[in-house]
Design a protein around this motif. Structure first.
Motif, PDB file in Angstrom:
ATOM      1  N   ASP A  55      -9.486  -5.325  -1.492  1.00  0.00           N
ATOM      2  CA  ASP A  55     -10.656  -4.667  -2.093  1.00  0.00           C
ATOM      3  C   ASP A  55     -10.266  -3.889  -3.234  1.00  0.00           C
ATOM      4  OD1 ASP A  55     -13.089  -3.710  -2.168  1.00  0.00           O
ATOM      5  OD2 ASP A  55     -12.657  -1.914  -0.995  1.00  0.00           O
ATOM      6  N   GLU A  77     -11.550  -0.763   1.328  1.00  0.00           N
ATOM      7  CA  GLU A  77     -11.745  -1.395   2.683  1.00  0.00           C
ATOM      8  C   GLU A  77     -10.118  -1.674   2.948  1.00  0.00           C
ATOM      9  OE1 GLU A  77     -13.633  -1.748   4.763  1.00  0.00           O
ATOM     10  OE2 GLU A  77     -15.443  -0.892   3.971  1.00  0.00           O
ATOM     11  N   ASP A  78      -9.477  -2.376   1.937  1.00  0.00           N
ATOM     12  CA  ASP A  78      -7.968  -2.759   1.982  1.00  0.00           C
ATOM     13  C   ASP A  78      -7.126  -3.048   0.951  1.00  0.00           C
ATOM     14  OD1 ASP A  78      -9.305  -5.106   1.408  1.00  0.00           O
ATOM     15  OD2 ASP A  78      -9.269  -5.918   3.422  1.00  0.00           O
ATOM     16  N   LYS A  79      -6.269  -3.561   0.844  1.00  0.00           N
ATOM     17  CA  LYS A  79      -5.496  -3.794  -0.610  1.00  0.00           C
ATOM     18  C   LYS A  79      -6.247  -4.888  -1.182  1.00  0.00           C
ATOM     19  CE  LYS A  79      -1.827  -6.684   0.123  1.00  0.00           C
ATOM     20  NZ  LYS A  79      -0.344  -7.042   0.570  1.00  0.00           N
ATOM     21  N   TYR A 118      -7.717   4.490   2.649  1.00  0.00           N
ATOM     22  CA  TYR A 118      -8.735   3.596   3.220  1.00  0.00           C
ATOM     23  C   TYR A 118     -10.003   4.382   3.254  1.00  0.00           C
ATOM     24  CZ  TYR A 118      -5.193   0.647   4.811  1.00  0.00           C
ATOM     25  OH  TYR A 118      -3.925  -0.397   4.876  1.00  0.00           O
ATOM     26  N   GLN A 119     -10.031   5.496   2.601  1.00  0.00           N
ATOM     27  CA  GLN A 119     -11.355   6.466   2.474  1.00  0.00           C
ATOM     28  C   GLN A 119     -12.104   5.899   1.110  1.00  0.00           C
ATOM     29  OE1 GLN A 119     -10.387  10.419   2.356  1.00  0.00           O
ATOM     30  NE2 GLN A 119     -10.107  10.533   4.914  1.00  0.00           N
ATOM     31  N   ILE A 167       0.891  -0.960  -0.026  1.00  0.00           N
ATOM     32  CA  ILE A 167      -0.240   0.001   0.024  1.00  0.00           C
ATOM     33  C   ILE A 167       0.892   1.523   0.163  1.00  0.00           C
ATOM     34  CG2 ILE A 167      -1.906   1.376   1.558  1.00  0.00           C
ATOM     35  CD1 ILE A 167      -2.901  -1.312   2.262  1.00  0.00           C
ATOM     36  N   ARG A 203      -1.701   7.867   3.031  1.00  0.00           N
ATOM     37  CA  ARG A 203      -1.976   6.365   3.453  1.00  0.00           C
ATOM     38  C   ARG A 203      -3.279   6.492   3.962  1.00  0.00           C
ATOM     39  NH1 ARG A 203       1.034   1.799   4.034  1.00  0.00           N
ATOM     40  NH2 ARG A 203      -0.136   0.080   5.082  1.00  0.00           N
TER      41      ARG A 203
END
Length: 206
Positions: free
Chosen positions: A58, A54-56, A50-51, A35, A46
């Motif tokens: 996703d 959800e995560d990598k 996440y806005q 990320i 960073r």
């Protein structure tokens, strides 16, 4: 899937982020992707990542699904171009995948690190695993059935599954063994020809 904030981004910022994701997931497989590299490439904090996701995982499956949908459209376009000839379509589709410079390394990482989820998101999106699906119906409507020795929709569904499986397996073989495009194409052509001819030899009656 991405969060609403991602879809609300201006087109230019969204495209910069998408290109950063593609570059990182083309550089390494999902489990090795960083990320930190993505946000640095995209020029965002960073926390902003996440806005949007959800995560990598996703973010990865968003890119994979977008690519799979594009390739499904390409498959249908080729099928139209070859007047419903499923075998010629499989060959041309394979050639285009091998020569797809923009997505080649992304596809290579995806196929060489295949999981059930990746398979479901890509191969099955192109050739859906349900014969009642909209994808299958759209594909079936374009196939010239007069070229095939089949008698039902169910048989057509399984023919499509077999040819799709062979095509993608040969793509994996090409990636795994660094085969030349010509060698991998010849392998695919041989297997498709075997299916076209049939594998059972008629034995003379005594």
């Amino acid at each position: 899937m991405p969060k609403l904030t991602f879809y609300n981004l201006p087109d230019e910022k969204k495209e910069i982020l998408i290109q950063a994701l593609k570059r990182e997931f083309s550089r390494v497989p999902l489990f090795e992707a960083s990320i930190s590299n993505i946000v640095k490439e995209a020029g965002i904090p960073r926390g902003s990542f996440y806005q949007y996701f959800e995560d990598k995982d996703d973010a990865y499956f968003f890119i994979l699904n977008e690519l799979a949908e594009q390739e499904r459209y390409n498959f249908l376009s080729i099928l139209r171009m070859y007047d419903g000839d499923l075998f010629e379509t499989a060959m041309e589709f394979f050639i285009r995948l091998c020569n797809e410079e923009e997505h080649f390394h992304f596809l290579k990482n995806a196929f060489l690190n295949m999981t059930q989820k990746i398979e479901s998101s890509f191969a099955r999106r192109i050739s859906d695993n349900s014969k009642n699906s909209e994808n299958f119906r759209a594909t079936a409507a374009l196939i010239d059935r007069s070229r095939l020795n089949i008698s039902s929709e169910k048989e057509l569904f399984h023919v499509l599954q077999i040819i799709t499986s062979i095509t993608f397996r040969n793509l994996v073989e090409a990636f795994a063994h660094d085969l030349s495009h010509q060698e991998s194409l010849e392998n695919l052509k041989m297997e498709l020809e075997l299916i076209k001819k049939g594998l059972v030899r008629e034995m003379p009656t005594t």
